[in-house]
Design a protein around this motif. Structure first.
Motif, PDB file in Angstrom:
ATOM      1  N   PHE A 156       6.535   6.734  -6.920  1.00 55.80           N
ATOM      2  CA  PHE A 156       6.486   6.857  -5.463  1.00 55.80           C
ATOM      3  C   PHE A 156       7.918   7.091  -4.963  1.00 55.80           C
ATOM      4  CE2 PHE A 156       2.508   4.559  -6.259  1.00 55.80           C
ATOM      5  CZ  PHE A 156       1.633   5.330  -5.497  1.00 55.80           C
ATOM      6  N   ASP A 157       8.358   6.305  -3.998  1.00 58.56           N
ATOM      7  CA  ASP A 157       9.754   6.422  -3.560  1.00 58.56           C
ATOM      8  C   ASP A 157      10.701   5.997  -4.677  1.00 58.56           C
ATOM      9  OD1 ASP A 157       8.786   3.896  -3.477  1.00 58.56           O
ATOM     10  OD2 ASP A 157       9.888   3.303  -1.658  1.00 58.56           O
ATOM     11  N   ALA A 200       0.853  -1.193   0.000  1.00 61.55           N
ATOM     12  CA  ALA A 200       0.000   0.000   0.000  1.00 61.55           C
ATOM     13  C   ALA A 200       0.887   1.240   0.000  1.00 61.55           C
ATOM     14  CB  ALA A 200      -0.928   0.004   1.208  1.00 61.55           C
ATOM     15  N   TRP A 201       0.516   2.244  -0.835  1.00 59.39           N
ATOM     16  CA  TRP A 201       1.215   3.537  -0.870  1.00 59.39           C
ATOM     17  C   TRP A 201       0.224   4.643  -0.573  1.00 59.39           C
ATOM     18  CZ3 TRP A 201       1.609  -0.028  -4.912  1.00 59.39           C
ATOM     19  CH2 TRP A 201       2.861  -0.677  -5.048  1.00 59.39           C
ATOM     20  N   ALA A 202       0.635   5.596   0.190  1.00 62.55           N
ATOM     21  CA  ALA A 202      -0.210   6.777   0.406  1.00 62.55           C
ATOM     22  C   ALA A 202      -0.186   7.635  -0.846  1.00 62.55           C
ATOM     23  CB  ALA A 202       0.289   7.570   1.606  1.00 62.55           C
ATOM     24  N   LEU A 203      -1.354   8.168  -1.204  1.00 66.20           N
ATOM     25  CA  LEU A 203      -1.444   8.939  -2.435  1.00 66.20           C
ATOM     26  C   LEU A 203      -0.604  10.225  -2.346  1.00 66.20           C
ATOM     27  CD1 LEU A 203      -2.806   8.918  -5.217  1.00 66.20           C
ATOM     28  CD2 LEU A 203      -4.610  10.361  -4.234  1.00 66.20           C
ATOM     29  N   ARG A 204      -0.442  10.757  -1.109  1.00 65.52           N
ATOM     30  CA  ARG A 204       0.381  11.965  -0.983  1.00 65.52           C
ATOM     31  C   ARG A 204       1.840  11.710  -1.315  1.00 65.52           C
ATOM     32  NH1 ARG A 204      -0.944  10.539   4.292  1.00 65.52           N
ATOM     33  NH2 ARG A 204       0.816   9.736   5.542  1.00 65.52           N
TER      34      ARG A 204
END
Length: 902
Positions: free
Chosen positions: A94-95, A69-73
């Protein structure tokens, strides 16, 4: 896809309080792996959190599990690869960059569109969308509406954002109401369209009823509107009244402002008047000098006590007026400047008049003092300056005022005082020392006149004018000696007495009398000088207002106040020199100039005393040390202490010279070759010196100097005695050593000099050793042949022959022993002892009276030899019956009769 979405919502997201918005079937680019799903979800609780979740199907069963899971921010960039052509690939940053390939372009576009909407609502356009069609970011393509099922299109991919966001599940009550409503209709489930049509008819009926109700209330609405119109009219009337009231209040406000401003001006005026009155009162109270004070400063009598007191009070008042701390701006007032100028003129006028009068007082008082010198010239006393000091001390406070206001005139007065008093004291002290020298030498000089005739008035006037015109600068300050020290030093002459105790001295009575006379004269000189200096120093510190000595004892409160005189840490005017190191230095400089003749006169007197008798240096050392010690206890830095300390150095130098001369005389002593030596002269002189020194230095402060001199002298005496003994021809060496060391031992034992205990023991040991040596040498071998016989016997025994077998030796048999013994009958022994007594009597001197001591020692030595011979006979010739022809008793009788006959 819809079934999968419902399954994911039910199994994975609902337990976590999340709602699934969009889903896309993807696989990683460039890799052949199983497909997975990317899901866009939001939480049902606030604050809302938006996530991108990766879900994959489990290998062991037909269910799904949440993998990542990734945070959208955290999503930075969405890259669709191509905005024109259809391409299933896209990247999510993402990262790190994740590359995906969607199962269809439609699913990819739907998912990106959902991400864009979430970004618009929750992240405020934070995510960067690249290579994405602008149409896609506004609404979904029509292809998406045709391809995606209606349920999915409405819930996820629809163009209405509110439909997505406002979707809510039915709660329990709503479900219950729907169930009740459906239970009331039999075909609610079997015929949904008929059920919907029934609901529509019922809704229309309700809408008609609502419209009729609204139309029925129109009359009441009209009434309400009428009431509102009337209320508005009343409001307008109230506003008109309020406006009139406001105009009236504005007028009152303007009047009150005028009154307030007027009151403020009145208050300001009163305040200024009060302040002006305060300033005027301040100036009048602090800068107004009474007419009586002005008259005292201009015409006050400086000769009477009442006039001096009036002038002192006026001067203090003038100083207070001049030193008042003016407030800012006062110095710019014309009246203040005039008053200050007036004060300056008064100060200058009074300072000039005071300095002139004090110079006249110095001259007149010195003239009166000179007229009294005649009566002190024939006596060894110094004139008393107390009346002069008492009269001048009345001006002490005025001198302090002059010091604070006009330091130049104060300094000029100081110089004039020193110049005149130094001449006066020089005449007095020189006459005083001249009398002391005459009394010491016991001679008179014809035609010597000590009386000083009074000077003419013209000379007095001329000296006064010269004093008025002179000026000088003095630097330094000091503290005065306390009054008690002046009084106690004046009594010291009655406490001190002659230190002589000449009972055991060998000097003549004339020498004793002369030294006693010198001691008294020298003590009287010091006793006269010390109170004179202390009194003058105390007067200078009080009169010139220099710092007093701390810790004053025995003075009254008034004296202490007079000595304080003012603030010791005063600040002088700008004209005062800043080179003054301290007031102690100033007093010391003044005393040095006034009494500059004391030290040379004392040195001359000391030289005369040393010339009369070198032993006088002992008296002078003790007296001077005592006076220096007393002065240093009072004030170590005073003029008296410094001067006496310098003179003490001269006295100590003369004392050392006296010791050196005695040692030099010891080295140069010569003895007669024709007469016996006896007690050496320098031994007798040491006895005389020690007895005199012990009587003089009893309880003296400088005992250490005498002890050092003792040690130098006694060592020189020891060396010189041995030198003379070695050079003696008439008298045996042992006799010279024995007699002189016996005399030294007797002297040290009698005087009990603690620092010479070791020398006393050494003298006794030398006396004993040389006595024994002389006895053995003089006695020799009275039984010479018998002695030689027994020396042979002892030699045989030493060779190993037994003592009882010696009698068998031919040369030492009994017959030989009897032959030797017969040669020493009692008569011959007595004759030999008589000759020995005469010889000893010829060697010894009569002063030391050692003849009987030496004779007794010889008797003991002879008896010892007799017992030695008797013992050898008893051991080496046992049973022979051989004995000496005289006994020990015979020896005692011989010695006693010989001593009595002589």
């Amino acid at each position: 896809m819809t079934a999968i979405k419902h399954a994911l919502q039910r199994d994975i997201f609902t337990p976590n309080d999340e709602r699934l918005l969009s889903i896309v079937n993807v696989c990683k680019a460039g890799k052949k792996k199983r497909n997975c799903f990317l899901c866009a979800t939001v939480t049902t609780e606030r604050p809302v959190q938006v996530n991108v979740v990766k879900v994959k199907k489990s290998d062991k069963g037909d269910f799904y599990k949440r993998q990542t899971a990734w945070a959208l921010r955290d999503l930075a960039v969405v890259d669709a690869k191509d905005a024109v052509k259809e391409n299933p690939e896209f990247d999510l940053h993402f990262d790190k960059v994740y590359k995906w390939v969607a199962s269809s372009t439609v699913e990819k576009n739907t998912f990106i569109s959902c991400i864009w909407k979430l970004n618009q609502r929750y992240l405020r356009k934070k995510i960067d969308f690249t290579n994405v069609s602008s149409q896609l970011l506004e609404e979904l393509p029509k292809v998406a509406e045709e391809s995606v099922p209606s349920g999915e299109n409405q819930s996820v991919a629809g163009g209405d954002e509110e439909a997505v966001d406002e979707y809510q599940e039915l709660n329990a009550r709503e479900e219950q109401d729907i169930e009740i409503m459906m239970e009331g209709c039999e075909y609610a489930i079997s015929n949904a369209e008929a059920f919907a049509e029934k609901l529509s008819r019922e809704l229309q009926v309700l809408d008609g009823a609502n419209i009729q109700s609204i139309m029925a209330s129109e009359k009441q609405v009209n009434i309400l509107m009428k009431l509102l119109d009337e209320a508005l009219k009343e409001v307008d009337q109230i506003e008109i009244k309020l406006s009139s009231y406001e105009e009236m209040l504005q007028s009152v406000k303007e009047q009150m402002d005028q009154i307030s401003e007027s009151n403020h001006l009145i208050h300001l005026s009163n305040t200024n008047n009060v302040k002006l009155l305060s300033e005027i009162e301040f100036l009048v109270n602090h800068m107004d000098l009474a007419k009586g004070h002005i008259k005292a400063l201009q015409e006050g009598d400086l000769t009477s006590s009442r006039g001096i007191e009036a002038c002192t009070n006026a001067a203090d008042a003038l100083l207070q007026c001049m030193n008042v701390a003016l407030r800012p701006g006062h110095d710019m007032l014309h009246a203040v400047k005039q008053q200050q100028q007036r004060f300056s003129d008064l100060r200058e006028q009074f300072a000039r008049r005071l300095a002139s009068h004090l110079n006249s007082v110095f001259v007149q008082q010195g003239h009166d003092q000179s007229s009294t010198l005649a009566q002190h010239s024939v006596e060894l006393t110094l004139p008393n300056h107390h009346p002069f000091h008492r009269d001048l001390l009345r001006y002490a406070k005025l001198m302090e005022w002059l010091k604070n206001t006009d330091y130049g005139k104060y300094e000029g007065l100081t110089k004039n005082y020193m110049d005149y008093l130094s001449r006066l004291y020089e005449r007095e002290i020189k006459d005083f020392f001249e009398v002391a020298k005459i009394k010491m030498t016991g001679t008179t000089k014809e035609g010597k006149k000590f009386a000083t005739l009074p000077r003419k008035e013209s000379a007095v006037k001329q000296e006064t004018e010269s004093l008025h015109g002179s000026s000088g600068k003095l630097t330094g300050s000091t503290s005065s000696l306390n009054k008690l020290s002046v009084q106690s030093s004046g009594n010291r002459r009655s406490q001190s007495s002659s230190l002589l105790d000449m009972g055991n001295m060998s000097a003549s009575d004339l020498d004793v009398a002369d030294r006693t006379k010198f001691d008294k004269i020298f003590e009287q000189v010091l006793s006269e000088l010390e109170p004179l200096c202390l009194a003058e120093q105390d007067f200078i510190s009080k009169f010139f207002k220099l710092q007093q000595h701390q810790g004053i004892s025995g003075s009254t409160t008034n004296e202490a106040e007079e000595m304080d005189g003012g603030n010791l840490s005063r600040s002088y005017p700008s004209g005062v020199p800043q080179t003054i190191s301290s007031e102690k230095d100033m007093i010391r400089q003044m005393m040095t100039k006034i009494f500059r003749c004391i030290e040379p006169e004392l040195n001359n007197l000391i030289a005369l005393g040393d010339k009369i008798d070198s032993f006088n240096s002992l008296y002078m050392l003790v007296k001077m040390s005592h006076h220096v010690w007393t002065a240093q206890n009072v004030d170590p830095a005073s003029f008296l202490s410094t001067t006496l300390g310098n003179v003490l150095v001269t006295v100590k130098r003369n004392f050392d010279k006296c010791i050196s001369n005695q040692m030099k005389q010891m080295d140069e002593v010569k003895i007669s070759k024709k007469s016996k030596v006896g007690i050496l002269p320098f031994v007798a002189e040491f006895e005389e010196f020690a007895a005199l020194a012990e009587s003089i230095f009893k309880n003296a402060e400088r005992r250490g100097d005498l002890d050092k001199a003792y040690i130098k002298l006694i060592r020189a005496v020891f060396v010189s005695v041995e030198k003379v003994a070695n050079e003696s021809q008439k008298t045996p060496r042992d006799v010279v050593m024995m007699e002189n060391f016996h005399h030294i031992f007797a002297t040290l034992s009698r005087l009990k000099i603690s620092c010479l205990e070791a020398e006393k023991k050494e003298a006794k040991q030398k006396y004993t050793d040389h006595l024994q040596s002389y006895v053995i040498y003089s006695l020799g071998q009275p039984l010479e042949k018998l002695n030689h016989f027994f020396e042979g016997v002892e030699a045989r025994v030493a060779q190993g022959i037994r003592e009882e077998e010696v009698s068998y030796q031919l040369a030492f048999n009994k017959q030989e022993l009897r032959k030797v013994i017969k040669e020493y009958p009692g008569k011959e022994v007595k004759k030999g002892l008589d000759n020995l007594y005469k010889k000893v009597d010829k060697h010894l001197c009569e002063e030391e009276n050692l003849l009987q001591v030496v004779w007794h020692s010889m008797q003991d030595e002879f008896i010892r030899q007799y017992k030695h011979f008797e013992g050898l006979i008893a051991r080496c010739y046992p049973g022979s019956g051989i004995t000496m022809e005289f006994t020990i008793q015979d020896i005692l009788d011989y010695c006693s009769s010989i001593a009595q006959s002589h």
